[in-house]
Write a protein that holds these residues in place. Structure first.
Motif, PDB file in Angstrom:
ATOM      1  N   SER A   1      -6.004  32.715   5.484  1.00 30.32           N
ATOM      2  CA  SER A   1      -4.617  33.161   5.580  1.00 30.32           C
ATOM      3  C   SER A   1      -3.706  31.950   5.611  1.00 30.32           C
ATOM      4  O   SER A   1      -4.115  30.861   6.018  1.00 30.32           O
TER       5      SER A   1
ATOM      6  N   TYR B   1       0.097  36.860  10.090  1.00 27.95           N
ATOM      7  CA  TYR B   1      -0.687  35.622  10.052  1.00 27.95           C
ATOM      8  C   TYR B   1      -2.111  35.853   9.552  1.00 27.95           C
ATOM      9  O   TYR B   1      -2.925  34.925   9.528  1.00 27.95           O
ATOM     10  N   HIS B   2      -2.417  37.090   9.136  1.00 26.73           N
ATOM     11  CA  HIS B   2      -3.697  37.388   8.485  1.00 26.73           C
ATOM     12  C   HIS B   2      -3.517  37.621   6.980  1.00 26.73           C
ATOM     13  O   HIS B   2      -4.390  38.185   6.331  1.00 26.73           O
TER      14      HIS B   2
ATOM     15  N   GLU C   1     -10.439  32.686   8.145  1.00 25.13           N
ATOM     16  CA  GLU C   1     -10.633  34.005   8.746  1.00 25.13           C
ATOM     17  C   GLU C   1     -12.112  34.364   8.909  1.00 25.13           C
ATOM     18  O   GLU C   1     -12.590  34.618  10.007  1.00 25.13           O
TER      19      GLU C   1
ATOM     20  N   TRP D   1      -9.903  41.461  14.925  1.00 21.66           N
ATOM     21  CA  TRP D   1      -8.854  40.449  15.042  1.00 21.66           C
ATOM     22  C   TRP D   1      -8.914  39.480  13.869  1.00 21.66           C
ATOM     23  O   TRP D   1      -8.739  38.279  14.029  1.00 21.66           O
ATOM     24  N   ALA D   2      -9.159  40.018  12.676  1.00 24.43           N
ATOM     25  CA  ALA D   2      -9.274  39.172  11.481  1.00 24.43           C
ATOM     26  C   ALA D   2      -8.595  39.858  10.299  1.00 24.43           C
ATOM     27  O   ALA D   2      -8.183  41.021  10.376  1.00 24.43           O
ATOM     28  N   SER D   3      -8.495  39.124   9.204  1.00 25.15           N
ATOM     29  CA  SER D   3      -7.924  39.677   7.980  1.00 25.15           C
ATOM     30  C   SER D   3      -8.846  40.756   7.429  1.00 25.15           C
ATOM     31  O   SER D   3      -9.987  40.927   7.887  1.00 25.15           O
TER      32      SER D   3
END
Length: 259
Positions: free
Chosen positions: A204, A124-125, A181, A196-198
């Motif tokens: 995304s 989901y990133h 993101e 906790w991110a791309s």
């Protein structure tokens, strides 16, 4: 001085734990249990010699437990701060079948083909979700465990507001929603701190559940199942109108390539 762990409570060989305040170690968690079951089903003579990779392995806990199960286990992690935690673990467990690499998940092809791909909290990133899924399928012999958010089809779904998702759109031929993101450029060193991110893409794409299931099958995982092991024995609460499954639209899918 030991590094700070934020997610994985791993039992080290000396009996200490990396995040004891968690109250349970990662080997007791539902995802390890599912991989253990997959191993018994796919490899009845044991997972020795079988390759598994944890994409975006964070602090290395899952890769470590898979090595303990007997897999030739690789953890791939792009953030250097997380990778340092992985190396700390590697130095404190006697597992010759445990490997860590500091690289982007898009570069999985540099490391060969795996029997199982473990993709938890990463998909989901991703923005180019179709390309990514087909790439994973090309480097998987047998199966994938995919734990990811999916886009709700209903605009009134609570997860739309929770994650500030875009209106329903079509991207790469898939219905879904965009998730914001960050605003950092790809060369910004501050990206390393966003655990906790791309990594590089600023937005995304979350396909809807039917679109994601279709994509898994089109990529070559011709048998797809959903696992609910993460919720424990009682599904009434988590699957209810106010439960986690509904409010966060996140699920665990198992995709298999049949012989």
């Amino acid at each position: 001085m030991s590094p700070s762990f934020t997610a994985h409570n791993i039992r080290l060989d000396d009996g200490t734990q990396t995040l004891p305040e968690r109250g349970w170690t990662l080997d007791q968690g539902p995802h390890v249990s599912v991989v253990r079951w997959m191993s018994q089903m796919l490899f009845p003579h044991g997972p020795g010699g079988q390759r598994i990779i944890d994409l975006g392995c964070l602090e290395g806990g899952y890769a470590t437990e898979f090595a303990r199960l007997g897999f030739d286990s690789t953890g791939l992690e792009v953030r250097k701060s997380n990778f340092e935690n992985c190396l700390y673990i590697k130095d404190r467990v006697a597992l010759d079948n445990l490997h860590f690499v500091n690289d982007d998940a898009w570069n999985i092809g540099h490391y060969g083909v795996f029997d199982i791909i473990f993709c938890v909290g990463l998909y989901y990133h991703i923005d180019r979700v179709t390309d990514f899924m087909h790439m994973l399928a090309r480097h998987t012999r047998r199966a994938i465990l995919l734990d990811t958010h999916f886009a709700p089809e209903d605009d009134a779904s609570p997860s739309v507001a929770t994650y500030n998702l875009s209106p329903l759109v079509t991207h790469e031929g898939l219905p879904g929603r965009w998730f914001h993101e960050h605003e950092l450029e790809a060369d910004n060193p501050a990206l390393d701190a966003l655990k906790w991110a791309s990594w590089e893409n600023k937005t995304s794409f979350w396909p809807t559940k039917p679109a994601l299931l279709t994509l898994l099958r089109q990529a070559g995982f011709d048998m797809v199942f959903e696992s609910f092991n993460q919720f424990g024995p009682d599904l009434v609460g988590p699957m209810g109108a106010d439960g986690y499954y509904t409010t966060h639209t996140r699920a665990v899918f198992l995709g298999f390539k049949t012989p």
